[in-house]
Design a protein around this motif. Structure first.
Motif, short mmCIF file in Angstrom:
data_model
loop_
_atom_site.label_atom_id
_atom_site.label_comp_id
_atom_site.label_asym_id
_atom_site.label_seq_id
_atom_site.Cartn_x
_atom_site.Cartn_y
_atom_site.Cartn_z
N ILE A 42 33.09 38.42 32.88
CA ILE A 42 34.30 37.73 33.33
C ILE A 42 34.66 38.22 34.72
N ASP A 43 34.73 37.29 35.67
CA ASP A 43 35.20 37.67 37.00
C ASP A 43 36.14 36.62 37.60
N ALA A 44 36.52 35.62 36.78
CA ALA A 44 37.43 34.59 37.28
C ALA A 44 38.14 33.92 36.10
N VAL A 45 39.25 33.24 36.41
CA VAL A 45 40.10 32.61 35.41
C VAL A 45 40.46 31.21 35.87
N ARG A 46 40.54 30.26 34.93
CA ARG A 46 41.04 28.92 35.25
C ARG A 46 42.39 28.72 34.56
N TRP A 47 43.41 28.37 35.35
CA TRP A 47 44.76 28.15 34.86
C TRP A 47 45.14 26.67 34.96
N ALA A 48 46.00 26.24 34.06
CA ALA A 48 46.67 24.95 34.16
C ALA A 48 48.17 25.24 34.16
N VAL A 49 48.87 24.77 35.16
CA VAL A 49 50.30 25.06 35.32
C VAL A 49 51.08 23.75 35.34
N GLU A 50 51.93 23.55 34.33
CA GLU A 50 52.77 22.36 34.24
C GLU A 50 54.02 22.54 35.10
N LEU A 51 54.34 21.51 35.89
CA LEU A 51 55.47 21.57 36.81
C LEU A 51 56.40 20.39 36.57
N PRO A 52 57.24 20.45 35.54
CA PRO A 52 58.19 19.36 35.29
C PRO A 52 59.14 19.19 36.47
N GLY A 53 59.42 17.93 36.80
CA GLY A 53 60.36 17.67 37.88
C GLY A 53 59.74 17.69 39.26
N VAL A 54 58.43 17.98 39.36
CA VAL A 54 57.75 17.99 40.65
C VAL A 54 56.87 16.75 40.74
N ALA A 55 57.05 15.98 41.80
CA ALA A 55 56.25 14.77 41.98
C ALA A 55 54.81 15.13 42.29
N GLU A 56 53.90 14.31 41.78
CA GLU A 56 52.48 14.58 41.98
C GLU A 56 52.13 14.62 43.47
N GLY A 57 52.68 13.69 44.24
CA GLY A 57 52.39 13.65 45.67
C GLY A 57 52.87 14.90 46.38
N GLU A 58 54.06 15.39 46.01
CA GLU A 58 54.60 16.59 46.62
C GLU A 58 53.71 17.80 46.31
N LEU A 59 53.28 17.90 45.06
CA LEU A 59 52.42 19.01 44.68
C LEU A 59 51.07 18.92 45.38
N ARG A 60 50.53 17.71 45.48
CA ARG A 60 49.22 17.55 46.13
C ARG A 60 49.29 17.97 47.60
N LYS A 68 42.96 34.40 49.31
CA LYS A 68 41.67 35.07 49.22
C LYS A 68 41.10 35.00 47.81
N ALA A 69 41.98 35.05 46.81
CA ALA A 69 41.52 35.02 45.41
C ALA A 69 41.33 33.61 44.88
N LEU A 70 41.96 32.63 45.52
CA LEU A 70 41.93 31.24 45.03
C LEU A 70 40.60 30.58 45.37
N VAL A 71 39.83 30.22 44.34
CA VAL A 71 38.53 29.57 44.54
C VAL A 71 38.71 28.08 44.78
N LYS A 72 39.48 27.43 43.92
CA LYS A 72 39.75 26.01 44.09
C LYS A 72 41.02 25.65 43.34
N ALA A 73 41.64 24.55 43.72
CA ALA A 73 42.86 24.06 43.08
C ALA A 73 42.87 22.55 43.15
N ALA A 74 43.48 21.94 42.15
CA ALA A 74 43.56 20.47 42.10
C ALA A 74 44.83 20.08 41.38
N VAL A 75 45.21 18.81 41.53
CA VAL A 75 46.41 18.27 40.90
C VAL A 75 45.99 17.17 39.94
N VAL A 76 46.51 17.24 38.69
CA VAL A 76 46.24 16.21 37.69
C VAL A 76 47.56 15.82 37.05
N THR A 77 47.53 14.77 36.23
CA THR A 77 48.70 14.35 35.48
C THR A 77 48.42 14.50 33.99
#
Length: 261
Positions: free
Chosen positions: A124-142, A171-180
């Protein structure tokens, strides 16, 4: 009291003959359990289930349960791992079933495998997270995520028991994306996203100190002024070795036994 001879263990316990690695989930309200609460729950569960767990030597023996990178209190998880030492060989499928029945609902044993080299920590050397953001518009987050990924370094400050620490989130962030919610990462029962809620997914390398979901949100605030109107809810979806494409290899390998649902 018998004298302990040099080189001998006090109150020697039966040897460990097998180790089994277990993946379990922390769901629903049980995401608020601390790591120590979870450890106590598993210690009671192995006794209740009659698991032949091995113990440490000495005058206060403890069950040999080894933990790998517990999720923060308040975060749900679909990928928590521990390794259990046993005094006799056990079928991993039977262990999964017995432990799952002995644990409270919300601490759910998902799969297990007999331990083989290398050590679990080395898988194990990395983690994948899913973070729910109620009240935040998808476009704003993207837009905020794009601004973060465009930076080479984004440092935030975290208050720890040992003082304030500077953490380079980028430096630690490998990749990030926005989904619904409709095309999200398949959050488990008890962690399902609200329809229309933007979800941030992020793969983060293990660092010291570890970069947590709230650190990533802090970095989004730094680069784009993004502040969720209500508390975000994070779920750890996976842990493993990072490959060249940014995906995570299963720490249990191909010999795992999955729980029957």
């Amino acid at each position: 009291m018998a004298r302990v001879r040099p080189g001998e263990a006090a109150n020697p316990a039966p040897p460990t003959v097998q180790r089994i690695r277990v993946r379990f989930a922390k769901r629903g309200r049980l995401r608020f359990l601390s790591h120590r609460d979870i450890a106590r729950a598993f210690e009671r569960a192995v006794r209740r289930a009659g698991v032949p767990v091995s113990h440490s030597h000495g005058f206060s023996p403890h069950p040999r349960l080894s933990w790998i990178g517990a999720a923060p209190t308040g975060a749900a998880s679909e990928a928590e791992y521990l390794e259990i030492g046993l005094t006799r060989e056990v079928d991993p499928a039977q262990l999964v079933d017995a432990l799952d029945r002995a644990l409270p609902s919300g601490l759910d044993v998902l799969e297990a495998a007999v331990a083989t080299p290398p050590a679990l920590a080395d898988r194990i050397d990395a983690v994948r997270w899913a973070v729910e953001l109620p009240g935040v518009a998808e476009g704003e987050l993207r837009a905020a995520v794009e601004a973060l990924l465009a930076e080479e370094s984004v440092v935030i400050e975290r208050v720890t028991p040992s003082g304030r620490k500077q953490i380079d989130v980028r430096k630690a962030l490998v990749k990030a994306a926005v989904v619904t919610a409709s095309n999200g990462p398949g959050l488990a029962t008890g962690t399902a996203a609200v329809a229309g809620c933007a979800i941030l997914t992020a793969v983060v390398r293990q660092t010291t100190p570890a970069v947590r979901p709230d650190d990533v949100l802090g970095a989004l605030d730094v680069v784009a002024g993004l502040t969720p109107p209500v508390p975000a809810r994070a779920t750890r979806m996976a842990q493993g070795l990072l490959d060249d494409s940014g995906e995570l290899a299963d720490p249990l390998g191909t010999d795992r036994v999955t729980a029957q649902v």
